[in-house]
Each structure stands twice: as C-alpha cells, then as structure tokens.
Design an enzyme around this catalytic site. Structure first.
Site, mmCIF file in Angstrom:
data_model
loop_
_atom_site.group_PDB
_atom_site.id
_atom_site.type_symbol
_atom_site.label_atom_id
_atom_site.label_comp_id
_atom_site.label_asym_id
_atom_site.label_seq_id
_atom_site.Cartn_x
_atom_site.Cartn_y
_atom_site.Cartn_z
ATOM 1 N N SER A 36 -30.816 -37.677 23.408
ATOM 2 C CA SER A 36 -30.425 -38.220 24.701
ATOM 3 C C SER A 36 -29.240 -37.438 25.274
ATOM 4 O O SER A 36 -29.029 -37.439 26.481
ATOM 5 C CB SER A 36 -30.016 -39.683 24.543
ATOM 6 O OG SER A 36 -28.916 -39.773 23.652
ATOM 7 N N CYS A 98 -32.681 -38.078 17.524
ATOM 8 C CA CYS A 98 -32.115 -39.284 18.136
ATOM 9 C C CYS A 98 -32.743 -40.478 17.425
ATOM 10 O O CYS A 98 -33.970 -40.635 17.451
ATOM 11 C CB CYS A 98 -32.462 -39.279 19.623
ATOM 12 S SG CYS A 98 -31.937 -40.751 20.520
ATOM 13 N N ASN A 99 -31.910 -41.273 16.791
ATOM 14 C CA ASN A 99 -32.432 -42.457 16.087
ATOM 15 C C ASN A 99 -33.081 -43.428 17.068
ATOM 16 O O ASN A 99 -34.095 -44.062 16.758
ATOM 17 C CB ASN A 99 -31.295 -43.182 15.362
ATOM 18 C CG ASN A 99 -30.777 -42.396 14.181
ATOM 19 O OD1 ASN A 99 -31.231 -42.558 13.059
ATOM 20 N ND2 ASN A 99 -29.810 -41.514 14.421
ATOM 21 N N CYS A 208 -26.655 -43.044 14.136
ATOM 22 C CA CYS A 208 -26.843 -42.423 15.453
ATOM 23 C C CYS A 208 -26.357 -40.996 15.299
ATOM 24 O O CYS A 208 -25.304 -40.756 14.688
ATOM 25 C CB CYS A 208 -26.012 -43.174 16.496
ATOM 26 S SG CYS A 208 -25.849 -42.325 18.086
HETATM 27 N N1 DGL Z 1 -27.982 -39.791 19.391
HETATM 28 C C1 DGL Z 1 -28.697 -40.999 19.760
HETATM 29 C C2 DGL Z 1 -29.151 -41.752 18.497
HETATM 30 O O1 DGL Z 1 -29.199 -41.164 17.422
HETATM 31 C C3 DGL Z 1 -27.859 -41.783 20.731
HETATM 32 C C4 DGL Z 1 -28.639 -42.728 21.546
HETATM 33 C C5 DGL Z 1 -28.035 -43.040 22.890
HETATM 34 O O2 DGL Z 1 -28.136 -42.209 23.774
HETATM 35 O O3 DGL Z 1 -27.533 -44.161 23.037
HETATM 36 O O4 DGL Z 1 -29.502 -42.897 18.559
#
Ligand code: DGL
Length: 304
Positions: A36, A98-99, A208
């Site tokens: 994201s 991205c999780n 995350c």
């Molecule tokens: N790096 C994303 C994850 O691992 C962040 C998600 C977000 O944009 O809120 O979930």
C-alpha cells in the site's frame, strides 16, 4: 533480540532500471513487489539480501495508503489492478508485501494472475514457538486482525499462546511521512506496547510490513523485554523457493542492479525512506493505476 523467523507459504550502484524490464525471457523479468505504501521496502530489503541478482520492480500505492482501514472490496481491486500493471511491465512473479492486502485478496489474486504469487502473514507460528510466557503481542492493521485468514492462522498455529492484538492506528500514516521516531510516535507506540508488557508478553509480532522500520524505536521503549518477530527474511526465502521451482531465477547481471521504484503518489517519501533505511538512492517514477469503477472514492490527501 529480533527474531527473523520462518513463516509458512504464504549496495546500491547500478544499471538503468528500465533495462531490467526489457526482458528477453520471463526469467529475466523483474519480481514485482507491491505494498500500500512504503512498508514493502522492508520485504524488498530482505529479498535483495537473499537474491542480489534479481531485478526488482517496487510499487507503492501511496496515493491510496493506508489500506488498513479501507473496505475489503477496495483492497482486492487495488491489489488486482497493481498485480496486472506489474505483469504489463514484465513481472515474472509477484510479492504482495502487505499483510492487509494478503489477508483480503491473496486467493483471488492467485486465481486471476498467471504468475507465481507470494503473500505475507503475521508471524503467529514463530511467536507461539518462541514465547516462554505464552503471552505474545500482535501489532497489525485493523483489517488484518479482523480477517478470517488471521483468525485461522491463530487457530492453526497459536497453540496455547494468548495473543494480545492491537490495531496499529496511526503507525502506517507516520511511516508514510518518514516518521519512525518522533516524540508523538514514541508516545503512541508506548500506549500500544505497555498493556502487552503488563499482561506478561515476552514476544511481539510485527504484523504489518511497515513496522520493521520502527524496530529501533520499539527497542528503545521495551528494551530486551520483547522479542520482535519480523517475517521478511522468511518471505525472501519463500520467494527464492518459488522462483527456483518455476525456473525463474535471473542470470547474474553484468553490473549491480538497482530496483525500479514506482509510486502512485509523488514518490518523495519513498525515495527518502529507501535512502535512509536501505541506503538505496534511486529515482522514483510516478505511475497512474486508475481506480476501477467498483472501488471507493479518491483520498483527500496523498502521501509521498
Ligand atoms: N504494509 C501494510 C501491511 O503489511 C500496511 C497496510 C496499510 O496500508 O494500512 O499490512
């Protein structure tokens, strides 16, 4: 201690990044890495360390970050649209770094895209293996924590551990501004971490991909009381296995490769964080991957 653990499957200088995309065979194409926003850089860092010869094409959907409080349809549509864009650029495999996007969309993305796809998930299994007190904290986005995929992960691998799950409201926004250690951010993190310590947690899952960039600040707050679980190295190893299985490993390049960095926003923060935290000084291309009709409205403000 920070544990870089296995999860189930789920020096800069260099040549023109564009050359990496003018691939003669699929194996010469780049691995697409998508998040994201800036968090996927923590995964890209691990992939470069594991496979320095692989050309990488990174997309930060910073115009629409954070995903963590968006609805599921939006996240699925963006992940598919970005996966398709990466394929149009010659990507031979996709890492959904991205999780949140993995939790909501990985099954559909695997079904729709004709390239191997690697997702990420919070390190519940390594946390359950490691915790002595049988209490572990989990910091992740609200969407991840509420997802069926996360609930199933805890049911399958959580063993007798108690998980204290804390949505990291505000953390992704801070990192998207390249803030990894300001006083207000420390205060926010302290509020999230103290109840975990009070409950006896000895382990913290960074659920995350943005959060590994908070490693030093978390360490300042909790000292050695929490072992941090970061799955980025395990993801890089999983990608290596997948590329090997499909005969997609790149040939060693004539000279060192820089990743090609793209952002749906102006990319200033992506460039800054890549330089500060990865030591990579590379230009960022601004790209347009339009919202599809079924997705939600435009954001009010864009991040870098
Ligand atoms: N790096 C994303 C994850 O691992 C962040 C998600 C977000 O944009 O809120 O979930």
């Amino acid at each position: 201690m920070t544990l870089k653990q296995d999860v189930p499957a789920s020096t800069p200088t260099g040549v023109s990044p564009a050359a990496a995309c003018a691939a003669a065979s699929p194996a010469d194409g780049p691995v697409g890495v998508f998040d994201s926003g800036l968090g996927g850089l923590s995964v890209l860092r691990a992939v470069r360390a594991q496979m320095p010869d692989e050309p990488l094409l990174y997309v930060a959907d910073s115009r629409y970050a954070p995903y963590g409080e968006r609805d599921n349809a939006f996240i699925v549509e963006r992940t598919l649209a970005i996966g398709e864009w990466l394929m149009s650029q010659g990507a031979k495999a996709l890492v959904v770094a991205c999780n949140t996007a993995t939790a909501e969309s990985i099954a559909l993305v695997r079904e729709r895209l004709a390239i191997p796809v690697v997702g990420v998930e919070p390190g519940i299994k390594p946390a359950a293996t490691h915790s002595q007190t049988r209490v572990a904290g989990v910091l992740a986005t609200q969407v991840t924590l509420r997802s069926e995929r996360f609930q199933a992960l805890v049911a399958r691998h959580g063993a007798d551990c108690r998980f204290i799950c804390q949505p990291g409201h505000g953390l992704v926004e801070a990192i998207e501004r390249c803030d990894v250690d300001s006083p207000p951010l420390r205060e926010l993190l302290t509020r999230y971490l103290e109840p975990m310590l009070a409950a006896g947690a000895d382990t913290l899952v960074l659920g995350c991909t943005h959060y590994p960039f908070l490693d030093a600040t978390i360490r300042d707050i909790v000292g050695e009381r929490l072992t941090l679980i970061d799955t980025s190295i395990a993801i890089a190893r999983q990608l290596e296995r997948v590329l090997d299985t499909h005969g997609l490993r790149a040939r060693p390049p004539a000279s060192a490769l820089l990743p090609r960095f793209c952002s749906t926003s102006d990319g200033a923060h992506l460039r800054e964080l890549a330089a500060r935290l990865l030591g990579l000084d590379a230009a960022v291309e601004r790209i347009d991957i339009p919202l599809r009709p079924s997705t939600q409205h435009e954001p009010e403000a864009a991040c870098g």
